[in-house]
Design a protein around this motif. Sequence first.
Motif, PDB file in Angstrom:
ATOM      1  N   PRO A 139       0.847  -1.202   0.000  1.00  0.00           N
ATOM      2  CA  PRO A 139       0.000   0.000   0.000  1.00  0.00           C
ATOM      3  C   PRO A 139       0.881   1.250   0.000  1.00  0.00           C
ATOM      4  CG  PRO A 139      -0.706  -1.559   1.689  1.00  0.00           C
ATOM      5  CD  PRO A 139       0.629  -2.006   1.206  1.00  0.00           C
ATOM      6  N   MET A 140       0.854   2.015  -1.090  1.00  0.00           N
ATOM      7  CA  MET A 140       1.688   3.210  -1.182  1.00  0.00           C
ATOM      8  C   MET A 140       1.026   4.234  -2.077  1.00  0.00           C
ATOM      9  SD  MET A 140       4.820   1.961  -3.650  1.00  0.00           S
ATOM     10  CE  MET A 140       5.593   3.566  -3.544  1.00  0.00           C
ATOM     11  N   ALA A 141       1.511   5.480  -1.973  1.00  0.00           N
ATOM     12  CA  ALA A 141       0.958   6.560  -2.783  1.00  0.00           C
ATOM     13  C   ALA A 141       2.039   7.598  -2.994  1.00  0.00           C
ATOM     14  CB  ALA A 141      -0.258   7.181  -2.102  1.00  0.00           C
ATOM     15  N   LEU A 142       1.855   8.384  -4.088  1.00  0.00           N
ATOM     16  CA  LEU A 142       2.689   9.546  -4.339  1.00  0.00           C
ATOM     17  C   LEU A 142       1.829  10.757  -4.020  1.00  0.00           C
ATOM     18  CD1 LEU A 142       5.539  10.249  -5.424  1.00  0.00           C
ATOM     19  CD2 LEU A 142       4.460  10.656  -7.648  1.00  0.00           C
ATOM     20  N   ALA A 143       2.335  11.645  -3.155  1.00  0.00           N
ATOM     21  CA  ALA A 143       1.506  12.738  -2.669  1.00  0.00           C
ATOM     22  C   ALA A 143       2.283  14.039  -2.674  1.00  0.00           C
ATOM     23  CB  ALA A 143       1.015  12.420  -1.256  1.00  0.00           C
TER      24      ALA A 143
END
Length: 625
Positions: A139-143
């Motif tokens: 679970p990862m994101a670019l923010a």
Amino acid sequence: MTVVPLRTAGPDVEALAEARARLDWAGLMARIRPHAADEADAGVLAHAILLQHAQRLGDAVFAGELADRLSYRWFCGLSAGDPTPTAEQLARARRAADADGFLSREAAAALAGPVAEDAEPPDALDDRVRSLIREAPIPMALARPSDGCVYVASRRLNALLRAPCRPDCEPLAGYTAGAFHAVPEDREAAMARLAEHGGFTELETELSRLDGRTFPARVAYAPFWLAGQACLLVTVHDISAERSAQADLRYRTAFHETLSELSPDGILVVDDRRRPIFHNRRFLEIWNMPPELIDENDGDELFRYAQSQVANPAAFLARMRKLAADPAEIGYDEIALTDGRVVERYTGPMRDRDGGYLGRVWFFRDITAHKRLERELREARDRAAAADAAKTRFLSTMNHELRTPLNAVIGFADVIRRRLFGDDVATYAGYAETIHESGQHLLALVDDVLDMAKLERGAYNLDEDWVAPREVAAPSLRMVGPQAERAGVELADELPADLPHLWADARALRQMLLNLLANGVKFAGRDGAVRLQGRMTADGGVTIEVADTGPGIAAEDRERVIQPFEQAVSQLSRDHKGGTGLGLSITRNLIELHGGSLDLAGEPGAGTVARLYLPAERVAAAGGR
């Protein structure tokens, strides 16, 4: 982009009609569908947008009717210029909803406020980068660093946060960190650390899913540069299972620690190399072991210390070698320690689930009190059996002792009554003397039994006064004299004339001396001797001794022969019949009433010395009585 605040000004029918006319329903639904779970939800959102226009135009009645039918999922933050609600507005609405999933009009009004700035992703965020992040196995994101606004998220993160997973849209795009952090201060602190130290930071906090439920998570932040533009790479790990396991481990650890500390057993666990890996406080207490010794983690040194504490080191070493040679051995034994204590030892192997040998567990319990109780019970049983046997012998002895003089009394009295010898007065006088002696003997037997009974129930009262030892001893010597003469025993009075007066019961002291002198004469044997002696002791007391030249008493018989109804076994009892076996017991009870003691000394074949000891407080001072 700003949100039009909710208001209930008066209706403007023309403006409302103009808004309805301009509303492109098909175009609105096309824009709404990516943000809705299904077609029904899209319709609800469309009505929410219509409501926003109605409020903007002041149609309060129309707005109220629509609000009663709207789900909280869509009733928040709608824009006049761009009617699509932001992710943050939707998340805020979910948290403000009631138990049935609806917002009150007041709660909806409170949600109206500024939304995030335009969240356009960097130009360098091309399809390749998006695909890498979407398909990431975690679970990862670019923010965006400033507010955590999501540019793109992995499918794993979408699933974790309960966002709809569609290939044609970014369901979390536009959501800011505030939509997920149940405790915003945690993220602010993490961002401050990241700004100060750079590199990488993580925190454990509570996150909110899109369905409003929270869960514990470990969130990691790392700076990420994309074509020279600063971004934030965020990874999220659900630690619910980890927290549950930690809580379970905490309770299990507390349980085992409490159990080990409250256990009456000393516990030691060693690994497969005999190194100590666990022990409790009781183990150190049982072995009197300094804590620093076990803290050194040296199994050999620990073993050497334990070996120095046992009474039989060779047996201890042999047992340890046997256990070392066979790891599967389960052992139980009792260990005598050098300080007199007895320790019960139980040991068994410690294995993993596959049966692999990990080490050994030892349990030690101090059973000294238990062994002492066992010994006392055994001794009590033996004493009871001995007392029962002694009473049996006593009854047998009494039968003989009573019948013999009674037969003499009856027989000689009958001769005198029938005058079988005519007028031979001299013969009758001799018979009368025998009758008298038999009566005296019977009286002595009865007196012994009565005195013993009084002593055993504590009913014997002393009549004490200052008495001279020689004056008390003289009648006893006279009474035993005829017995000594008939037995061919020399009776010697060697009591010092200057022996001080004693505070005692004269009758009791006389009886004690008589019992000891009579015993001495009975066992001295023909041509033997009995001597009455006395002396002062170093502590100011007085000892009066009766020494004979008889067969003596073995050390193991000395305590027993003082017991009621007892006489020494073997030659001493076989060759010297007569008596109740109460004399020594009566003597010891009487001397103990005076605070003194009776002691028997001597060896088999070397005679016996019976000593009466009276303490200093019963001895007159020099120059006194």
